[in-house]
Design an enzyme around this catalytic site. Structure first.
Site, PDB file in Angstrom:
ATOM      1  N   LYS A 204       0.859  -1.190   0.000  1.00 52.75           N
ATOM      2  CA  LYS A 204       0.000   0.000   0.000  1.00 52.75           C
ATOM      3  C   LYS A 204       0.890   1.232   0.000  1.00 52.75           C
ATOM      4  O   LYS A 204       2.020   1.186   0.478  1.00 52.75           O
ATOM      5  CB  LYS A 204      -0.888   0.032   1.250  1.00 52.75           C
ATOM      6  CG  LYS A 204      -2.104   0.912   1.119  1.00 52.75           C
ATOM      7  CD  LYS A 204      -3.253   0.128   0.524  1.00 52.75           C
ATOM      8  CE  LYS A 204      -4.532   0.914   0.482  1.00 52.75           C
ATOM      9  NZ  LYS A 204      -5.683   0.003   0.294  1.00 52.75           N
TER      10      LYS A 204
HETATM   11  N1  GLU Z   1      -7.472   0.138  -2.971  1.00 53.32           N
HETATM   12  C1  GLU Z   1      -8.210  -1.055  -3.219  1.00 53.32           C
HETATM   13  C2  GLU Z   1      -8.232  -1.953  -1.995  1.00 53.32           C
HETATM   14  O1  GLU Z   1      -8.097  -1.484  -0.895  1.00 53.32           O
HETATM   15  C3  GLU Z   1      -7.763  -1.778  -4.479  1.00 53.32           C
HETATM   16  C4  GLU Z   1      -6.319  -2.160  -4.539  1.00 53.32           C
HETATM   17  C5  GLU Z   1      -5.887  -2.697  -5.892  1.00 53.32           C
HETATM   18  O2  GLU Z   1      -6.688  -2.783  -6.807  1.00 53.32           O
HETATM   19  O3  GLU Z   1      -4.710  -3.025  -5.987  1.00 53.32           O
HETATM   20  O4  GLU Z   1      -8.479  -3.121  -2.079  1.00 53.32           O
END
Ligand code: GLU
Length: 423
Positions: A113
């Site tokens: 992240k």
């Molecule tokens: N931000 C989204 C999540 O928390 C998607 C992450 C992604 O598609 O890599 O799952």
């Protein structure tokens, strides 16, 4: 709590919440418990300075992060968040939840992240582009189509992914569509990606309601957060016969016992930027949102919303976590004591990363699927994952969150054991 010198979590803070979820799963890991400590620390955390020249000529510095919690099952994968409250601790927790989510759905990824500590509303489009490009350059040493693949999260979107993809491509000298997902369609984006997280919340909600014998027709749904996740989930629930009775966003809280007219509400939000002032319902105090009678409550905003105190007052049967980490450990305990079922974030909002995976696969094969194909495959993968987690929860008599962690941590730690400790 393990003593990592670079964060100071508390019991209900994001990393503290994640650690207590790992404590809960440990007794169910059998011989793999030997490896559990690896899940209590991120593999790698990068902190970067992001300086840009503002439109008024001054230099501003922003704090950026990219955390790769685990690369055990594949490349890192997870979104990038722009928010004034972003911290290293928060990004660590969000990256760990990506490890669990990707493994719970059996996507061939680790977990990562990123985030920048800023309020995007205070920046011009040009400034936002500069911040995004400089941040991408700074984290360019650890991201890549086979290394770690960012995507949208809170306050980031297709435009930001386009700038990230372009910056990474310019720096490496070759167009790399697979370096980010959630891109605009002309750059190798996937049909259905924008709606995928909200669609997944609806699909998993539908499955959970079936299990709990809650009729979709006329079901009362309350939604916190009316961004990409909450608004699309609400629209799909309403289109399938449910009533959206309460919505809360950063502008206020509205109530309509009969259910909102969704098209009017979506138009109002598109025009004014929030639900406040909507004529098709009554304004209520923000604190009263947590006391609205509903069948399903969908927290789809930020972490730490369902505290023990709010959980005491909830009048709902099912909590469907559209956000990441919306329930604190103390809140979880109260919900469990009160018999309110919680479908955890790591399965409830897994539709987004599942379609990100489809996008990445399509980019590599340079062959693109129809929206129908995307939606059918999405439905199949996440309902299958939900069924497996539900059955695991019955088998061990544990709640759905711990069951999702059993499924996911078993997969991660089996891979860890097979790979072995290097050197
Ligand atoms: N931000 C989204 C999540 O928390 C998607 C992450 C992604 O598609 O890599 O799952």
């Amino acid at each position: 709590m393990p003593n990592l010198s670079f964060v100071s979590p508390t019991r209900n803070s994001p990393w503290g919440t994640y650690l207590s979820q790992i404590d809960a799963v440990e007794p169910y890991l059998g011989h793999l418990a030997r490896w559990v400590e690896t899940l209590r620390r991120p593999k790698r955390a990068l902190i970067v300075d992001v300086p840009i020249e503002l439109d008024n000529g001054t230099i501003a510095h922003f704090e950026g992060y990219r955390v790769q919690h685990s690369l055990t099952r594949g490349p890192g994968k997870g979104g990038v968040r722009y928010h004034p409250d972003v911290t290293l601790e928060e990004v660590m927790a969000l990256s760990a939840w990506m490890t669990i989510k990707n493994a719970a759905v059996n996507l061939p990824y680790g977990g990562a992240k990123g985030g920048i500590r800023l309020d995007p509303k205070t920046l011009s489009k040009k400034e936002l582009e500069k911040v995004t490009r400089r941040y991408t350059s700074e984290i360019g040493i650890i991201i890549g189509p086979q290394q770690d693949i960012p995507a949208p999260d809170v306050n980031t979107n297709g435009q930001i992914m386009a700038w990230m993809m372009d910056t990474y491509s310019m720096n490496t000298g070759a167009t790399a569509t697979g370096v980010v997902t959630g891109k605009p369609i002309p750059l190798g984006g996937s049909l259905g990606r924008v709606a995928a997280t909200g669609r997944g919340v609806f699909v998993i909600g539908r499955e959970a309601m079936r299990r709990l014998n809650i009729q979709m027709e006329g079901a009362r749904i309350a939604v916190q957060g009316f961004g990409n996740v909450g608004s699309i989930a609400a629209k799909l629930f309403a289109a399938n016969g449910a009533r959206i009775v309460a919505v809360q966003d950063h502008t206020g809280t509205i109530l309509n016992e009969k259910g909102f007219d969704m098209q009017n509400l979506l138009d109002h939000v598109a025009q004014t930027g929030g639900v406040a002032g909507f004529k098709g319902g009554d304004a209520i105090a923000n604190a009263d949102f947590w006391k609205v009678k509903s069948d399903v409550l969908v927290p789809a905003a930020l972490e730490g919303q369902i505290t023990a105190e709010r959980a005491q007052g909830l009048q709902t049967r099912l909590v469907l976590e559209g956000a990441n980490g919306p329930t604190t450990p103390d809140g979880d305990q109260v919900l469990s004591d009160r018999g309110i079922v919680v479908v955890p974030d790591v399965i409830a909002n897994s539709g987004g990363v599942t379609v990100s995976y489809f996008e990445w696969v399509q980019d590599f094969s340079s062959f693109f699927w129809t929206e129908d194909e995307i939606n059918v495959r999405l439905d199949k993968i996440i309902t299958g994952a939900f069924k497996h987690i539900w059955e695991t929860s019955e088998q061990h008599r544990i709640n759905l969150r711990t069951a999702a962690f059993v499924v996911a941590c078993t997969r991660v730690l089996e891979a860890r054991e097979e790979r072995g400790l290097y050197p």
